[in-house]
Structure formats: C-alpha cells, structure tokens
Design an enzyme around this catalytic site. Structure first.
Site, PDB file in Angstrom:
ATOM      1  N   ARG A 171      41.591   8.498  70.256  1.00  0.00           N
ATOM      2  CA  ARG A 171      40.809   9.596  70.825  1.00  0.00           C
ATOM      3  C   ARG A 171      39.836  10.165  69.802  1.00  0.00           C
ATOM      4  NH1 ARG A 171      42.900  12.910  74.965  1.00  0.00           N
ATOM      5  NH2 ARG A 171      42.430  14.808  73.833  1.00  0.00           N
ATOM      6  N   ARG A 175      33.215   8.441  61.931  1.00  0.00           N
ATOM      7  CA  ARG A 175      31.756   8.308  61.830  1.00  0.00           C
ATOM      8  C   ARG A 175      31.296   8.171  60.395  1.00  0.00           C
ATOM      9  NH1 ARG A 175      31.228  13.348  64.729  1.00  0.00           N
ATOM     10  NH2 ARG A 175      31.485  12.819  66.923  1.00  0.00           N
ATOM     11  N   ARG A 248      56.188  16.620  75.719  1.00  0.00           N
ATOM     12  CA  ARG A 248      56.177  17.348  74.467  1.00  0.00           C
ATOM     13  C   ARG A 248      55.863  18.791  74.813  1.00  0.00           C
ATOM     14  NH1 ARG A 248      58.729  17.572  70.124  1.00  0.00           N
ATOM     15  NH2 ARG A 248      57.516  18.132  68.286  1.00  0.00           N
ATOM     16  N   ARG A 279      48.166  23.893  64.565  1.00  0.00           N
ATOM     17  CA  ARG A 279      46.826  24.479  64.423  1.00  0.00           C
ATOM     18  C   ARG A 279      46.845  25.980  64.615  1.00  0.00           C
ATOM     19  NH1 ARG A 279      44.270  20.607  69.245  1.00  0.00           N
ATOM     20  NH2 ARG A 279      45.921  21.044  70.737  1.00  0.00           N
ATOM     21  N   GLU A 299      49.945  27.388  66.946  1.00  0.00           N
ATOM     22  CA  GLU A 299      50.466  26.462  67.948  1.00  0.00           C
ATOM     23  C   GLU A 299      51.575  25.623  67.323  1.00  0.00           C
ATOM     24  OE1 GLU A 299      47.312  24.621  70.260  1.00  0.00           O
ATOM     25  OE2 GLU A 299      48.492  22.772  70.354  1.00  0.00           O
ATOM     26  N   TYR A 347      47.602  11.565  80.028  1.00  0.00           N
ATOM     27  CA  TYR A 347      46.973  12.420  79.018  1.00  0.00           C
ATOM     28  C   TYR A 347      45.490  12.583  79.377  1.00  0.00           C
ATOM     29  CZ  TYR A 347      46.446  13.822  74.004  1.00  0.00           C
ATOM     30  OH  TYR A 347      46.221  14.483  72.822  1.00  0.00           O
ATOM     31  N   ASP A 349      41.892  14.465  80.049  1.00  0.00           N
ATOM     32  CA  ASP A 349      41.059  15.614  79.694  1.00  0.00           C
ATOM     33  C   ASP A 349      40.524  16.266  80.974  1.00  0.00           C
ATOM     34  OD1 ASP A 349      41.228  15.794  76.931  1.00  0.00           O
ATOM     35  OD2 ASP A 349      39.737  14.219  76.624  1.00  0.00           O
TER      36      ASP A 349
HETATM   37  P1  FAD Z   1      47.522  21.702  85.306  1.00  0.00           P
HETATM   38  O1  FAD Z   1      46.463  22.506  84.663  1.00  0.00           O
HETATM   39  O2  FAD Z   1      48.822  21.531  84.590  1.00  0.00           O
HETATM   40  O3  FAD Z   1      47.800  22.348  86.739  1.00  0.00           O
HETATM   41  C1  FAD Z   1      48.941  22.066  87.507  1.00  0.00           C
HETATM   42  C2  FAD Z   1      49.343  23.345  88.201  1.00  0.00           C
HETATM   43  O4  FAD Z   1      50.420  23.071  89.119  1.00  0.00           O
HETATM   44  C3  FAD Z   1      49.877  24.399  87.237  1.00  0.00           C
HETATM   45  O5  FAD Z   1      49.201  25.612  87.454  1.00  0.00           O
HETATM   46  C4  FAD Z   1      51.350  24.507  87.576  1.00  0.00           C
HETATM   47  O6  FAD Z   1      51.879  25.800  87.386  1.00  0.00           O
HETATM   48  C5  FAD Z   1      51.344  24.116  89.043  1.00  0.00           C
HETATM   49  N1  FAD Z   1      52.627  23.592  89.530  1.00  0.00           N
HETATM   50  C6  FAD Z   1      53.400  22.651  88.944  1.00  0.00           C
HETATM   51  N2  FAD Z   1      54.493  22.427  89.677  1.00  0.00           N
HETATM   52  C7  FAD Z   1      54.408  23.247  90.749  1.00  0.00           C
HETATM   53  C8  FAD Z   1      55.270  23.492  91.863  1.00  0.00           C
HETATM   54  N3  FAD Z   1      56.425  22.841  92.010  1.00  0.00           N
HETATM   55  N4  FAD Z   1      54.887  24.401  92.788  1.00  0.00           N
HETATM   56  C9  FAD Z   1      53.710  25.087  92.641  1.00  0.00           C
HETATM   57  N5  FAD Z   1      52.868  24.890  91.616  1.00  0.00           N
HETATM   58  C10 FAD Z   1      53.220  23.990  90.670  1.00  0.00           C
HETATM   59  N6  FAD Z   1      41.270  18.963  78.094  1.00  0.00           N
HETATM   60  C11 FAD Z   1      39.979  18.940  77.664  1.00  0.00           C
HETATM   61  O7  FAD Z   1      39.114  18.393  78.346  1.00  0.00           O
HETATM   62  N7  FAD Z   1      39.612  19.569  76.490  1.00  0.00           N
HETATM   63  C12 FAD Z   1      40.521  20.203  75.701  1.00  0.00           C
HETATM   64  O8  FAD Z   1      40.159  20.741  74.645  1.00  0.00           O
HETATM   65  C13 FAD Z   1      41.889  20.208  76.115  1.00  0.00           C
HETATM   66  N8  FAD Z   1      42.810  20.814  75.364  1.00  0.00           N
HETATM   67  C14 FAD Z   1      44.114  20.812  75.785  1.00  0.00           C
HETATM   68  C15 FAD Z   1      45.058  21.462  74.988  1.00  0.00           C
HETATM   69  C16 FAD Z   1      46.383  21.503  75.387  1.00  0.00           C
HETATM   70  C17 FAD Z   1      47.393  22.189  74.517  1.00  0.00           C
HETATM   71  C18 FAD Z   1      46.782  20.884  76.615  1.00  0.00           C
HETATM   72  C19 FAD Z   1      48.217  20.907  77.057  1.00  0.00           C
HETATM   73  C20 FAD Z   1      45.838  20.244  77.412  1.00  0.00           C
HETATM   74  C21 FAD Z   1      44.499  20.202  77.009  1.00  0.00           C
HETATM   75  N9  FAD Z   1      43.528  19.599  77.792  1.00  0.00           N
HETATM   76  C22 FAD Z   1      42.224  19.574  77.359  1.00  0.00           C
HETATM   77  C23 FAD Z   1      43.849  18.962  79.098  1.00  0.00           C
HETATM   78  C24 FAD Z   1      43.661  19.919  80.293  1.00  0.00           C
HETATM   79  O9  FAD Z   1      44.544  21.006  80.152  1.00  0.00           O
HETATM   80  C25 FAD Z   1      43.972  19.152  81.575  1.00  0.00           C
HETATM   81  O10 FAD Z   1      43.144  18.040  81.703  1.00  0.00           O
HETATM   82  C26 FAD Z   1      43.817  19.976  82.860  1.00  0.00           C
HETATM   83  O11 FAD Z   1      44.145  21.312  82.707  1.00  0.00           O
HETATM   84  C27 FAD Z   1      44.726  19.349  83.897  1.00  0.00           C
HETATM   85  O12 FAD Z   1      44.573  19.950  85.150  1.00  0.00           O
HETATM   86  P2  FAD Z   1      45.675  19.641  86.257  1.00  0.00           P
HETATM   87  O13 FAD Z   1      45.246  20.364  87.475  1.00  0.00           O
HETATM   88  O14 FAD Z   1      45.926  18.189  86.353  1.00  0.00           O
HETATM   89  O15 FAD Z   1      47.051  20.240  85.671  1.00  0.00           O
HETATM   90  N1  UDP Z   2      45.369  14.090  64.882  1.00  0.00           N
HETATM   91  C1  UDP Z   2      45.692  14.042  63.532  1.00  0.00           C
HETATM   92  N2  UDP Z   2      45.195  14.987  62.695  1.00  0.00           N
HETATM   93  C2  UDP Z   2      44.394  15.981  63.120  1.00  0.00           C
HETATM   94  C3  UDP Z   2      44.048  16.025  64.491  1.00  0.00           C
HETATM   95  C4  UDP Z   2      44.567  15.072  65.341  1.00  0.00           C
HETATM   96  O1  UDP Z   2      46.421  13.151  63.112  1.00  0.00           O
HETATM   97  O2  UDP Z   2      43.980  16.821  62.307  1.00  0.00           O
HETATM   98  C5  UDP Z   2      45.942  13.049  65.775  1.00  0.00           C
HETATM   99  C6  UDP Z   2      47.258  13.499  66.422  1.00  0.00           C
HETATM  100  O3  UDP Z   2      48.084  12.360  66.545  1.00  0.00           O
HETATM  101  C7  UDP Z   2      46.828  13.960  67.785  1.00  0.00           C
HETATM  102  C8  UDP Z   2      45.711  12.969  68.107  1.00  0.00           C
HETATM  103  O4  UDP Z   2      45.058  12.762  66.845  1.00  0.00           O
HETATM  104  O5  UDP Z   2      47.886  13.906  68.712  1.00  0.00           O
HETATM  105  C9  UDP Z   2      44.716  13.443  69.142  1.00  0.00           C
HETATM  106  O6  UDP Z   2      44.141  14.647  68.705  1.00  0.00           O
HETATM  107  P1  UDP Z   2      43.429  15.654  69.683  1.00  0.00           P
HETATM  108  O7  UDP Z   2      42.816  16.731  68.878  1.00  0.00           O
HETATM  109  O8  UDP Z   2      42.580  14.879  70.609  1.00  0.00           O
HETATM  110  O9  UDP Z   2      44.706  16.210  70.448  1.00  0.00           O
HETATM  111  P2  UDP Z   2      44.866  17.323  71.594  1.00  0.00           P
HETATM  112  O10 UDP Z   2      43.689  18.234  71.533  1.00  0.00           O
HETATM  113  O11 UDP Z   2      44.996  16.592  72.867  1.00  0.00           O
HETATM  114  O12 UDP Z   2      46.125  17.996  71.178  1.00  0.00           O
END
Ligand code: FAD
Ligand code: UDP
Length: 366
Positions: A171, A175, A248, A279, A299, A347, A349
């Site tokens: 991911r 560069r 996780r 982070r 986090e 996984y 985005d």
């Molecule tokens: P979710 O957002 O998980 O929505 C699912 C919903 O269903 C939730 O509100 C949940 O409460 C509800 N639900 C579950 N079970 C039930 C049930 N039984 N009854 C009623 N409701 C229920 N993406 C990016 O593009 N850029 C980023 O920088 C980025 N950072 C991230 C950082 C973290 C820590 C995490 C965890 C994810 C990140 N993502 C990022 C990914 C992004 O969060 C997801 O792609 C997106 O939010 C997924 O949307 P979703 O609707 O599939 O799931």
């Molecule tokens: N990663 C790492 N060092 C960093 C940042 C990321 O080794 O400083 C690795 C780590 O394994 C992580 C993966 O790169 O799970 C993807 O990072 P990203 O920032 O895309 O993760 P997310 O935002 O989904 O947590």
C-alpha cells in the site's frame, strides 16, 4: 405490502451511498444503525471547533474520476495532503519512503545513490517475497525495514512480519523523488467542515434508526422490506456458525491540550516496538485549524475480542478460507446483499467502498 424496498443495515459509506442512490431512484429505504450515530468509521466528533476523527484518522484519496465527482456533489474538499512523519526513538523521517527519508537516513544526495544503497541491502532476499518482511526488505532494504517498518507493523498487527501477507506493505509508495505525499492518487483532501457533512448529505431525507442492532432484532424487521443491504460483519449475520473471523482492534486515547500546535503535523507514526501506540493524530491539522486549543489522539493497536469494534480484517490464510465459506452462504441469501468493509471482510479504502456501493446499487436498479 412491503413498507420499504430496501432495509439497509449500517450507515457507513457503503450503506449511505446505497441509501442515497436508491432514494433518488424513487425507492423506499430504511437505514438501521447499531451505533448511536451515523457514518460508520468516518464519523467525527466536534469539540472546540475541531473535528475529531473518532475511529481513526481518515484521509480521502482517490484516482477514480467518477468517485471524486460523486463526493464533490455533496461536499467541497480542502487541499490537505497527508505527509506523516515517522518518529523512531526521537529520530524524525519523512514518509512515505522517499528521497527525504533516504537522505536523512544515509546522508546520500542523489536518486542513484539511494537506489544503490537499497539494491545492496535487498540482496538479502532471493526470489519472490513470501511474506511482509521479505517484501519490505526487497522494496526498501534492511535499514528502513528495521527502523520504520518492523516495529510499527508488528505492533499494528500483533504478529511477526514473517507471518503477515506481503500485500499490506505494498500500500505504501516508494519514491526516488523528494515528495512526502503519502498517496499516489490524483485527488486527495478532507471534506470542508468534516466527514459528517458528507454522510448527512448522503442520508438527507432518509429514515434512519440508530441504536438498533439488526442481528439482535431480526425478527422485528422480518417482512419490512423486499431486500436487505447488509454492511455489518458477515460472520455475525450467520451467528458465527462456522466460527469467528478475526479482526485487529484499536484503542484511542484523546487529550485536549491548551496549546495551539502540539506536533506540527496531523499524523506522527511511532515506529519503534517499545512505544505502545502506533501513531499520534493532531486532528486540527486536517483542516488547518487555528484554535487556541488542540486535540491529540494516541492510537493503540489491540487484540480484538468478539463484541468490540472490528477495525481491520486480518486477511491471513485461516481467515480467508473461513470468509470464503461465509461468502458461499451469503450467496445463497437471495434477498440479502452483502457489501462494504465488514461484510466483504476486505481492507477497503473509502473510495473503493463508494465505488463498490455505486456498482452494487447500479446493478440493483437497472
Ligand atoms: P463501516 O464504516 O464500518 O460501516 C458499517 C456500519 O454498519 C457501522 O456504522 C456499524 O456500526 C454498522 N453495523 C454493523 N453491524 C451492524 C448491525 N448488526 N446492525 C446495525 N448496524 C450495524 N480509508 C481511506 O480511504 N482513507 C483513510 O485514511 C482511512 N483510514 C482508516 C483508518 C482506520 C483506523 C480504519 C479502521 C479505516 C480507515 N479507512 C480509511 C477505511 C474506511 O474507514 C472504510 O473504507 C469505510 O469507512 C468503510 O465503510 P463501510 O460502510 O464499509 O463500513
Ligand atoms: N507501515 C509501516 N510503518 C509506517 C507506516 C505503515 O511499517 O510508518 C506499514 C504497516 O504494516 C501498515 C501498512 O504499512 O499496516 C499500511 O500502512 P497504512 O498507513 O496504509 O495503514 P492504515 O492507514 O490502513 O492503518
């Protein structure tokens, strides 16, 4: 005879996009949400005029023109570019791995010198990389692997890098230019006014019931709608009858500080194993905030227990096999569509989730 055409379980991006498009097409939709608020993991909590990314830092980035045009109908995006800084035992390095990182690490000046250094270090790996450790070393060499990847990754995933799939590290861009932009995508930014604006616009005029767990109250929604769009965990839908998929977990610790600027960057990664968090997020920097206070969130990766928020799917062999069995069961549920990060155990985005929801609703409504 049905009150609704679609019962949508989950108000995250997948559910909200589906709901919006179905409503636009004249369908009757009801959204059920387990949490007390809408938005899924992109939900923000506003305090002192700062949007706090409650479920982890979210930066919107995409190369899909159609997805970018789509979200821009609802909100404007600012020009935030993610440029995290890695902190390894007090040494600071730019991310992603680029000429700034290489210069700081090795004192080199040119791309050719950096490439030579990496080429020399990657000889440790012969043949196709079989796991994350081998993949990382073959991409950036042993020094970067040791200082910036190994500790972070092992605490993030709670497993050794030799037991993790290679794709996780792919991911990250590598560069040979002086460019600290974490993403390669054409478009990037944070919605002006925060992510809640996007979700509120998508769900405008749609009936939403929060605090309702569909799996626990399924009998009550039986017969309400012609079809169900399910975006919760796929194993929970089937009452875990084949076993539990592993996730996780994360734990967030947020503090309000009476400082204008705490760390000078939105995202600082702590890459050594000994620091327990991965982070520190200073939320105001996502929107160039100038408030007199600031909010910072540490986090912490955590083992996940059933019933807790599921943040990251653990896509190892055991879980992929189990997921496939659930996916086979899901395919037999004729009136239920499974979509999004939890239901597809992927996984994803945000832009991929939006794309997938648009494709799904497109197939449904054609
Ligand atoms: P979710 O957002 O998980 O929505 C699912 C919903 O269903 C939730 O509100 C949940 O409460 C509800 N639900 C579950 N079970 C039930 C049930 N039984 N009854 C009623 N409701 C229920 N993406 C990016 O593009 N850029 C980023 O920088 C980025 N950072 C991230 C950082 C973290 C820590 C995490 C965890 C994810 C990140 N993502 C990022 C990914 C992004 O969060 C997801 O792609 C997106 O939010 C997924 O949307 P979703 O609707 O599939 O799931
Ligand atoms: N990663 C790492 N060092 C960093 C940042 C990321 O080794 O400083 C690795 C780590 O394994 C992580 C993966 O790169 O799970 C993807 O990072 P990203 O920032 O895309 O993760 P997310 O935002 O989904 O947590």
């Amino acid at each position: 005879m049905f009150m609704y055409d679609y019962l949508i379980v989950g108000s995250g991006l997948f559910g909200a996009v589906f709901a919006h498009e179905a409503k636009q097409a004249g369908k009757r939709v009801l959204v059920l949400e387990r949490r007390e608020h809408v938005g899924g993991n992109i939900y923000c909590e506003e305090k002192d005029g700062i949007n706090i990314h409650k479920y982890g830092a979210h930066i919107f980035h995409t190369s899909y023109q159609d997805v970018w045009d789509y979200v821009n109908q609802f909100v404007e995006f600012n020009n935030y570019v993610n440029s995290p800084v890695a902190n390894y035992k007090g040494e600071l390095y730019n991310l992603p791995f680029n000429m700034n990182t290489f210069a700081r690490l090795w004192g080199i000046v040119t791309p050719a010198e950096a490439a030579a250094k990496i080429a020399e270090q990657r000889t440790a790996i012969k043949g196709e990389p079989q796991n994350l450790e081998e993949q990382a070393i073959s991409l950036v060499g042993t020094d970067i692997y040791t200082k910036l990847i190994k500790g972070y990754t092992e605490k993030q995933w709670g497993r050794s890098c030799t037991e993790l799939p290679a794709f996780i590290i792919k991911r990250l861009p590598v560069r040979y230019t002086f460019d600290n932009n974490y993403f390669n995508d054409r478009y990037q930014g944070i919605p002006v006014g925060g992510y809640n604006k996007l979700i509120e616009a998508l769900l405008d005029g749609i009936e939403v019931r929060t605090g309702v767990d569909y799996n626990e109250s399924r009998a009550e929604s039986e017969g309400l709608a012609k079809k169900v769009i399910y975006t919760g965990p796929v194993d929970a839908y089937f009452d875990y009858k084949l076993g539990q998929l592993e996730y996780r977990g994360l734990r967030f610790e947020t503090e309000r500080l009476k400082e204008v600027n705490h760390q000078g960057v939105a995202v600082m990664n702590y890459t050594e194993r000994e620091v327990p968090y991965t982070r520190v997020i200073e939320h105001k920097h996502f929107e160039f905030g100038t408030q007199s206070v600031t909010y910072v969130t540490k986090e912490y990766p955590a083992d996940w227990q059933p019933g807790e928020e599921a943040y990251y799917p653990v896509n190892n062999e055991r879980n992929q096999k189990l997921y496939q069995q659930y996916a086979d069961l899901a395919a037999q549920e004729n009136y239920v569509i499974f979509g999004g990060r939890l239901a597809e155990y992927k996984y994803y985005d945000m832009d991929d989730v939006i794309k997938s929801a648009l494709e799904c609703v497109g197939r449904e409504l054609k």
